[in-house]
Design a protein around this motif. Structure first.
Motif, PDB file in Angstrom:
ATOM      1  N   SER A  17       0.825  -1.209   0.000  1.00 31.07           N
ATOM      2  CA  SER A  17       0.000   0.000   0.000  1.00 31.07           C
ATOM      3  C   SER A  17       0.856   1.254   0.000  1.00 31.07           C
ATOM      4  N   ILE A  29      -5.037   3.115   3.294  1.00 32.92           N
ATOM      5  CA  ILE A  29      -4.520   2.962   4.655  1.00 32.92           C
ATOM      6  C   ILE A  29      -3.280   2.080   4.685  1.00 32.92           C
ATOM      7  N   THR A  37      -4.776  -4.287   4.263  1.00 29.59           N
ATOM      8  CA  THR A  37      -5.610  -4.146   3.079  1.00 29.59           C
ATOM      9  C   THR A  37      -6.382  -5.441   2.879  1.00 29.59           C
ATOM     10  N   ASP A  56      -3.776  -2.375  -5.987  1.00 27.12           N
ATOM     11  CA  ASP A  56      -3.196  -2.779  -4.702  1.00 27.12           C
ATOM     12  C   ASP A  56      -4.012  -3.966  -4.203  1.00 27.12           C
TER      13      ASP A  56
END
Ligand SMILES: Nc1nc2c(ncn2[C@@H]2O[C@H](COP(=O)(O)OP(=O)(O)OP(=O)(O)O)[C@@H](O)[C@H]2O)c(=O)[nH]1
Ligand SMILES: [Mg+2]
Lengths: 690, 76
Positions: A17, A29, A37, A56
């Motif tokens: 991330s 985040i 994630t 991601d």
């Protein structure tokens, strides 16, 4: 302009991330917790003559089809057929994090390796011969530091370069298993369609491992050959003499250790980063964990409202100092701004229905939320720093000892702390919890944790009480909601214990501690602030306008200046029966009822509703003007903290469980728990002589 | 014979080799994390209650006692 689809894949916590944010200037985040994630996030960038869509993906330990995250990642590779996978490998844990890389390279040759966090690796004396690894693997290996921004352009160049070259699949020697792999491959090759979608060798390996999805696939496509395949597998198991999945994993680890990394990594200094052991101690750790979270919140409150420091100072006789502190606390500075704005508008427009629409409708609703942005920002900065430091997984160890007495594991720490910010990411993060039943319980119960929106209302209520009770109210309400989560969880746990026998367990990697990076903390803060602003600009704005209409129309559809005779009041009077036992009575009862009704949509609306209904500009004075008793305020505070958080949370509970019965039971559970406890709190506070 | 035992009973500071992992849904995940037959672990923390901490390669992992009980090891 040509288009490319690129996925970031890697084990949990390797820095996917972080790299994603740096590449796309995004703000998903980032947290020093393995498994942050849980859902794919994507964004498109332009680089040179390319339009690159970057995805991601959730962190996964391997490519089995076991957890939801693994399914998301594997489906991405197989179904969406990306132009390239960037496999991230953590330079601080090369051996383990290469495991996934090896699995990916056996499935697809459209991949390259990015070795992350090289900034700290270098400072810790870890030196890697990237060229050697590149030669051994047959795919490009690029060192990057997303935090320092180094290697990022090289990575993008390599990505583009690699999509033009055809590569080969990685081939690991599986020793005694080889003849069986070849045997299965030969059978599989009959189905041309199947082996054009997946490499035959990979399918054979997954079949031997007992991968559920591949098993299903083979059974379906090659039903007549299925028995033959199962026999080969049985034969292999007899020959190897142990669980085949274990054997295959062992051979992979051997490959990584003895072929891939041998003589390619040098540890210049032998000192190993050790965590402070105090976090592991079964007696000290639980205490330490709770104190750290408590201290963090105390700090945030002091910055914002001045108390409980003001109360303590007053008691010590430093009244002037206390007044000064309160005067210059954030919330009182904001109140001043708020007053000035309203006065200005009324000054310009005069007292007309239009100025009422602006001040009571739009400003009361939207601005009374927006003014709390500094508060939200500070809480988020603190939480973001906690997330990035690596303290959380350590808190999980201590908390596990405490929580496991109530049927929860240390894994619950992430959803619970994220929920302090907002329940929506809190509920989503339960996906990383390995035990299915524990996850379900947490989906139902984390919404009891007061989020930022509820904190705003609590702060106004406690400021209106003042004194010792005011200072104690917020911490007590937080304590109560944590206890509610624990106890209700325990009850549900006892019910389901009859169905399943697996204990709640902890299996969590403990990443190294580090000083929080400003960049990462800022992403975290901005991510939440943006969400908050969007909410203020959309749902809060809309509802405030509708609400203004409801408050200025009588049941016979005429315009009225007096909200007390409006439709809003008319509807809300229906709640009087329920509010009376909490000590709310008299002509303002409908205002409380109305505020609570709107609070069902979003908690931020409560303050706006009170401001607009009373016609008093400042939320604190508006609440005071209702003239509610101390026990009533206390019980309302508890009710507001515990009843249904907002529509968005209801929606996420539904989307995570896909079950209306569960969703509706949650609403009923929250409403009844909140009401019963509020009733209890009212009667207990009545007994205390104040 | 006596140095073959389950992981939860191993003293702090000892290094062990994993012989076998029994049972359940955790097994696959343990393999992927590098905790599998033949690998060497160092027991970093074990005080008789609460999770135990092991070091695999360069990383520390916390394990609930229920999981540790199912891991059969040889103490070096
Ligand atoms: N020093 C350093 N730290 C980094 C770097 N990249 C990430 N980190 C840290 O590593 C931790 C994990 O980063 P994330 O980006 O959340 O990792 P992830 O791979 O997305 O993790 P999951 O979502 O849990 O799978 C954070 O504490 C980051 O601050 C880097 O280049 N250098
Ligand atoms: Mg992530």
């Amino acid at each position: 302009m040509s288009k490319l689809l690129v996925g970031l894949i890697g084990q949990p916590n390797v820095g996917k991330s972080t790299l994603f944010n740096v590449l796309t200037k995004g703000n998903v985040i980032v947290s020093n917790w393995p498994g942050t994630t849980v859902e794919r996030v994507e964004s498109t960038i332009k680089y040179k003559e390319y339009e690159i869509k970057i995805v991601d993906l959730p962190g996964i330990y391997g490519l089995s089809y076991f957890t939801l995250e693994e399914k998301i990642s594997r489906n991405f590779i197989v179904e969406e057929n990306p132009d390239l996978l960037v496999v991230l490998v953590d330079s601080l844990a090369l051996e383990r994090t290469f495991y996934l890389a090896v699995e990916v390279l056996e499935l697809t040759s459209k991949a390259l390796i990015a070795i992350t966090k090289v900034d700290i690796a270098h400072s810790k004396g870890i030196h890697v011969n990237y060229d050697l690894i590149e030669k051994r693997l047959g795919v490009p290996v690029v060192p990057v530091s997303a935090i320092k921004g180094s290697g990022v352009e090289e990575l993008l160049d390599k990505i583009i370069e690699k999509t033009r070259i055809q590569g080969r699949l990685l081939r690991i020697d599986y020793g005694e298993l080889e003849p069986f792999i070849t045997g299965i491959e030969d059978v599989l090759r009959v189905d041309r369609e199947l082996v054009s979608k997946y490499p035959a060798r990979w399918l054979a390996l997954k079949f031997l491992e007992g991968d559920e999805e591949v098993e299903k696939l083979v059974k379906e496509k090659l039903s007549d050959k299925y028995r033959e395949l199962v026999e080969i597998r049985e034969e292999a198991r007899r020959r190897i003499g142990r669980d085949l999945a274990a054997y295959i994993s062992m051979r992979k680890m051997h490959f990584i250790r003895d072929n891939l990394l041998k003589n390619a990594v040098v540890y210049a200094r032998l000192e190993r980063a050790r965590s402070p052991r105090i976090f592991y101690n079964p007696y000290i750790a639980p205490l330490l964990s709770t104190s750290i979270i408590f201290a963090l919140f105390l700090l945030v409150f002091i910055v914002n409202t001045g108390y409980p420091l003001t109360t303590i100072l007053e008691h010590l006789g430093y009244t002037e100092l206390a007044v000064l502190l309160e005067e210059y606390s954030l919330s009182s500075l904001i109140e001043k701004l708020f007053d000035a704005l309203n006065n200005y508008i009324i000054g310009v427009l005069g007292e007309t229905p239009f100025s009422s629409f602006i001040t009571d409708g739009i400003i009361a609703g939207v601005v009374s939320v927006v003014v709390f942005i500094p508060l939200i920002a500070i809480v988020m900065l603190a939480l973001g720093a906690l997330e990035d430091s690596g303290l959380l997984p350590r808190l999980a160890i201590g908390a596990h000892i405490l929580l496991s007495k109530f049927g929860l594991s240390g894994h619950a720490i992430l959803p619970l702390t994220l929920s302090l910010g907002c329940n929506v990411p809190g509920v989503m993060s339960t996906r990383a919890i390995p035990n299915h039943f524990e996850r379900l319980r947490l989906i139902l119960l984390t919404p009891f944790i007061p989020c930022q929106a509820r904190l705003l209302v609590l702060l106004v209520l406690s400021a209106s009480l003042g004194g010792v009770i005011g200072a104690l109210l917020v911490p007590l309400v937080y304590l109560a909601s944590f206890l509610v989560v624990l106890l209700l969880n325990y009850v549900l746990y006892l019910f389901e214990k009859r169905k399943q026998h697996e204990e709640v367990e902890l299996l969590l990697e403990i990443p190294p501690l580090h000083r929080p990076y400003f960049k990462v903390v800022w992403w975290f803060t901005w991510h939440h602030l943006k969400h908050f602003l969007v909410k203020a600009g959309t749902i809060i704005f809309l509802v405030s306008i509708i609400s203004w209409g409801l408050q200025h129309t009588t049941p016979t559809f005429a315009y009225t200046e007096n909200p007390g005779e409006s439709i809003a009041a008319f509807i809300s009077r229906g709640l009087e029966v329920l509010l009376k036992p909490l000590g709310v009575s008299g002509e303002n009862t409908w205002i409380v009822g109305y505020a609570l009704l709107l609070g069902f949509l979003a908690k931020e609306l409560i303050l706006g509703a009170i401001v607009a209904s009373t016609g008093v500009n400042d939320p604190l004075d508006a609440y005071r003007s209702l003239g509610l008793s101390i026990p009533t305020s206390v019980s309302l505070a508890l009710f507001i903290a515990l009843y249904v958080p907002c529509l968005a949370t209801i929606a996420i509970i539904y989307s995570e469980t896909k079950n209306w019965k569960t969703t509706i039971s949650t609403i009923v559970l929250m409403l009844s728990t909140a009401y019963l406890l509020a009733l209890l709190a009212y009667n207990i506070t009545m007994l205390i002589p104040l | 014979m006596e140095n073959i035992t389950s992981l939860d009973t191993v003293e702090e500071g000892r290094t062990v080799t994993i012989l076998e992992i029994h049972g359940g849904g955790w097994r696959r995940r343990l393999y992927q994390m590098g905790i599998l037959p033949g690998s060497h672990l160092e027991v970093v923390f074990n005080r008789g209650t609460g999770p135990i901490i092991v070091r695999v390669g360069n990383a520390e992992i916390s394990l609930g006692r229920g999981i540790a009980r199912k891991i059969l090891v040889k103490v070096e």
